[in-house]
Write an enzyme that holds these catalytic residues in place. Structure first.
Site, PDB file in Angstrom:
ATOM      1  N   PHE A 145      54.262  43.824  41.060  1.00 54.37           N
ATOM      2  CA  PHE A 145      54.069  44.653  42.256  1.00 54.37           C
ATOM      3  C   PHE A 145      52.931  44.104  43.110  1.00 54.37           C
ATOM      4  O   PHE A 145      52.166  43.293  42.647  1.00 54.37           O
ATOM      5  CB  PHE A 145      53.794  46.110  41.873  1.00 54.37           C
ATOM      6  CG  PHE A 145      52.641  46.303  40.914  1.00 54.37           C
ATOM      7  CD1 PHE A 145      51.325  46.370  41.383  1.00 54.37           C
ATOM      8  CD2 PHE A 145      52.862  46.412  39.555  1.00 54.37           C
ATOM      9  CE1 PHE A 145      50.262  46.539  40.489  1.00 54.37           C
ATOM     10  CE2 PHE A 145      51.801  46.595  38.652  1.00 54.37           C
ATOM     11  CZ  PHE A 145      50.503  46.655  39.119  1.00 54.37           C
ATOM     12  N   TYR A 196      40.158  37.931  37.889  1.00 53.36           N
ATOM     13  CA  TYR A 196      39.854  39.366  37.811  1.00 53.36           C
ATOM     14  C   TYR A 196      38.961  39.822  36.655  1.00 53.36           C
ATOM     15  O   TYR A 196      38.495  40.956  36.665  1.00 53.36           O
ATOM     16  CB  TYR A 196      41.163  40.166  37.789  1.00 53.36           C
ATOM     17  CG  TYR A 196      41.905  40.055  39.102  1.00 53.36           C
ATOM     18  CD1 TYR A 196      41.475  40.754  40.218  1.00 53.36           C
ATOM     19  CD2 TYR A 196      43.008  39.224  39.242  1.00 53.36           C
ATOM     20  CE1 TYR A 196      42.130  40.645  41.433  1.00 53.36           C
ATOM     21  CE2 TYR A 196      43.674  39.097  40.454  1.00 53.36           C
ATOM     22  CZ  TYR A 196      43.226  39.818  41.543  1.00 53.36           C
ATOM     23  OH  TYR A 196      43.874  39.695  42.746  1.00 53.36           O
TER      24      TYR A 196
HETATM   25  C1  LIG Z   1      41.790  34.729  45.123  1.00 55.17           C
HETATM   26  C2  LIG Z   1      41.140  35.057  46.461  1.00 55.17           C
HETATM   27  C3  LIG Z   1      41.528  36.460  46.864  1.00 55.17           C
HETATM   28  C4  LIG Z   1      39.626  34.974  46.273  1.00 55.17           C
HETATM   29  O1  LIG Z   1      38.972  35.430  47.450  1.00 55.17           O
HETATM   30  P1  LIG Z   1      37.459  34.953  47.809  1.00 55.17           P
HETATM   31  O2  LIG Z   1      37.006  35.802  48.941  1.00 55.17           O
HETATM   32  O3  LIG Z   1      37.436  33.503  47.967  1.00 55.17           O
HETATM   33  O4  LIG Z   1      36.668  35.361  46.496  1.00 55.17           O
HETATM   34  P2  LIG Z   1      35.086  35.548  46.389  1.00 55.17           P
HETATM   35  O5  LIG Z   1      34.404  34.632  47.369  1.00 55.17           O
HETATM   36  O6  LIG Z   1      34.723  36.986  46.492  1.00 55.17           O
HETATM   37  O7  LIG Z   1      34.873  35.024  44.918  1.00 55.17           O
HETATM   38  C5  LIG Z   1      34.321  35.774  43.892  1.00 55.17           C
HETATM   39  C6  LIG Z   1      34.198  34.885  42.673  1.00 55.17           C
HETATM   40  O8  LIG Z   1      35.506  34.556  42.193  1.00 55.17           O
HETATM   41  C7  LIG Z   1      35.669  33.144  42.114  1.00 55.17           C
HETATM   42  N1  LIG Z   1      37.067  32.882  42.489  1.00 55.17           N
HETATM   43  C8  LIG Z   1      37.766  33.541  43.429  1.00 55.17           C
HETATM   44  N2  LIG Z   1      39.031  33.065  43.488  1.00 55.17           N
HETATM   45  C9  LIG Z   1      39.112  32.111  42.559  1.00 55.17           C
HETATM   46  C10 LIG Z   1      40.158  31.261  42.153  1.00 55.17           C
HETATM   47  N3  LIG Z   1      41.390  31.328  42.732  1.00 55.17           N
HETATM   48  N4  LIG Z   1      39.911  30.374  41.169  1.00 55.17           N
HETATM   49  C11 LIG Z   1      38.698  30.321  40.598  1.00 55.17           C
HETATM   50  N5  LIG Z   1      37.646  31.115  40.945  1.00 55.17           N
HETATM   51  C12 LIG Z   1      37.854  31.989  41.923  1.00 55.17           C
HETATM   52  C13 LIG Z   1      34.685  32.584  43.125  1.00 55.17           C
HETATM   53  O9  LIG Z   1      34.353  31.261  42.830  1.00 55.17           O
HETATM   54  C14 LIG Z   1      33.515  33.541  42.941  1.00 55.17           C
HETATM   55  O10 LIG Z   1      32.830  33.201  41.739  1.00 55.17           O
HETATM   56  P3  LIG Z   1      31.242  33.506  41.569  1.00 55.17           P
HETATM   57  O11 LIG Z   1      31.126  35.011  41.678  1.00 55.17           O
HETATM   58  O12 LIG Z   1      30.959  32.973  40.234  1.00 55.17           O
HETATM   59  O13 LIG Z   1      30.598  32.819  42.705  1.00 55.17           O
HETATM   60  C15 LIG Z   1      41.558  34.062  47.569  1.00 55.17           C
HETATM   61  O14 LIG Z   1      41.194  32.765  47.160  1.00 55.17           O
HETATM   62  C16 LIG Z   1      43.029  34.101  47.885  1.00 55.17           C
HETATM   63  O15 LIG Z   1      43.450  34.821  48.786  1.00 55.17           O
HETATM   64  N6  LIG Z   1      43.871  33.340  47.141  1.00 55.17           N
HETATM   65  C17 LIG Z   1      45.307  33.240  47.389  1.00 55.17           C
HETATM   66  C18 LIG Z   1      46.035  34.557  47.185  1.00 55.17           C
HETATM   67  C19 LIG Z   1      45.833  35.104  45.777  1.00 55.17           C
HETATM   68  O16 LIG Z   1      45.959  34.387  44.809  1.00 55.17           O
HETATM   69  N7  LIG Z   1      45.534  36.412  45.703  1.00 55.17           N
HETATM   70  C20 LIG Z   1      45.371  37.118  44.460  1.00 55.17           C
HETATM   71  C21 LIG Z   1      46.629  37.879  44.216  1.00 55.17           C
HETATM   72  S1  LIG Z   1      46.689  38.664  42.627  1.00 55.17           S
END
Ligand SMILES: CC(C)(COP(=O)(O)OP(=O)(O)OC[C@H]1O[C@@H](n2cnc3c(N)ncnc32)[C@H](O)[C@@H]1OP(=O)(O)O)[C@@H](O)C(=O)NCCC(=O)NCCS
Length: 421
Positions: free
Chosen positions: A421, A129
């Protein structure tokens, strides 16, 4: 709408009849079992459909998020509207295509349009984030003690306090009184309505993993409840040796004597060899009341992440610990209205404690240059701005400016959010 988010899939709120697709993304992303009927009831009780967002591939949600409309305690007994960001999930087969980024950008624009100065969240992974301007604003400690290690030394006397075991649901009015008393003094907590209280004591049998039902210990005197603990135990025996584990879900105390009374009882429970107290504030009285605090085996974790959405309103909305007058050069690529030079200066002593401040556009040279992420991290007074300068994340342009702003932002008690949350 101030800004349309560009992304690979169109983003919009869901209708009520699209809830199954929304939940399905969450189940797949978090690898959870399918939500039970009770899970759905408790979640939907607090659901805000107009604050959902989903990225759609044709008619199927492939990425989701939502905001709760919170009132957040910030330094100086202030309550500010804050968007509680939750249900962030992208379908595994759609990851790393920018779906999350499109959701985050659209969500922040919506939060700003609603006039909320802050967005807050708990991060499943700490790397996600920062890129969207969220900073680690509060911290918590996880404690684990063993049998015989919970002795207190120097704790204040109980002055009429007594302990009572109650059914959590029956005790909700008392719990709410204690919670509201703590909320009034500690930054980082959000106000709870009835639906949040139902969630706080939600205890379905299939999620207990062998533990007892959730129990409640109340500390009260003749006139008012002063503290409570929600806890459960696992009844374990190795042969004829009792080895129970007691885990405290939430412990809230309005004063040091109530905290000491609750901990003295819980940490000496018979048959128990391990006591777990996760998510404790970094200034938990227990750390100072225990005879041997090292025995808590503290583990530090990030707690609440804060995103400053409306910079002048957020900075003028909290109080400051000492006088400050600084010009900040702020970077914010996602919400450009926050970017630029701002003068933050304290004005008068505020009724709830601390100093009020104004925050207005400035043209004089900046004293500090920083990203909105670092300002969010320091906002609640729990992450020291001096540490961020010391890490190279904040640039000090006038010698001494870091010390001045860091001292003004720091707050007692430390910020703490007790509930995920
Ligand atoms: C975390 C999550 C929401 C990311 O979604 P995503 O659509 O793959 O993210 P994006 O493609 O928009 O990525 C944006 C950037 O964040 C990075 N990123 C996203 N998730 C990441 C992770 N878990 N670890 C490391 N880097 C991550 C991407 O590499 C990308 O980097 P860049 O801008 O340098 O290329 C997804 O992997 C997910 O659902 N994870 C499991 C549930 C979770 O953890 N949710 C968060 C709850 S707080």
């Amino acid at each position: 709408m101030t800004q349309s988010a560009s992304g690979p899939y169109p983003v919009r709120p869901i209708d009520e009849n699209e809830i199954d697709g929304f939940i399905s993304v969450d189940e797949h992303a978090f690898n959870t079992s399918p939500w039970s009927a009770d899970d759905r009831r408790v979640a939907l009780d607090r659901f805000e459909f107009d604050r959902t967002l989903a990225a759609f591939d044709d008619t199927t949600p492939v990425g989701v998020t939502m905001c709760y409309s919170f009132q957040l305690s910030v330094p100086g007994l202030q309550m500010l509207p804050a968007a509680g960001v939750t249900f962030v999930a992208v379908m595994p087969t759609y990851r790393r295509q920018g779906v999350l980024s499109s959701l985050m950008r659209r969500q922040l624009a919506d939060v700003r349009d609603r006039g909320e100065p802050l967005a807050i969240l708990w991060a499943s992974e700490a790397v996600i984030y920062g890129r969207y301007g969220y900073g680690r604003a509060s911290w918590h400690l996880d404690f684990t003690l063993r049998r015989g290690e919970g002795g207190l030394a120097g704790a204040p006397a109980g002055d009429g306090l007594r302990l009572r075991i109650a059914e959590p649901e029956a005790a909700l009015p008392e719990l709410a009184k204690v919670y509201d008393a703590v909320l009034a003094s500690r930054p980082g907590m959000f106000g709870r309505n009835d639906a949040w209280w139902r969630s706080a004591i939600f205890d379905p049998a299939e999620q207990r993993h062998g533990a007892s039902p959730l129990r409640c210990l109340l500390a009260e005197d003749a006139s008012a409840p002063r503290g409570y603990a929600l806890y459960a135990g696992v009844d374990t025996w190795t042969g004829f040796l009792p080895e129970n584990v007691l885990t405290v879900r939430e412990l809230m105390a309005a004063d040091p004597a109530a905290s000491a009374a609750l901990c003295t009882d819980l940490l000496s429970r018979d048959l128990t060899t391990e006591f777990r107290l996760p998510h404790r504030p970094v200034d938990d009285p227990l750390l100072y009341q225990l005879a041997d605090p090292r025995r808590t085996r503290p583990k530090l974790n990030d707690n609440l992440w804060v995103r400053i959405v409306d910079l002048p309103r957020a900075l003028a909305g909290r109080r400051y610990s000492c006088p400050v007058d600084v010009v900040l050069e702020v970077r914010d690529e996602i919400l450009p209205a926050n970017a630029g030079r701002w003068r933050l200066s304290t004005t008068t002593a505020a009724p709830g404690g601390g100093l009020a401040a104004s925050c207005v556009p400035a043209s004089s040279p900046a004293d500090l240059a920083l990203d909105v992420t670092e300002l969010g991290a320091a906002y609640l007074g729990g992450t020291r701005l001096g540490a961020l300068t010391g890490s190279g994340l904040v640039a000090e342009l006038r010698p001494g400016a870091t010390r001045q702003l860091s001292a003004a932002l720091t707050w007692d008690p430390a910020p703490w959010c007790p509930m995920v949350f």
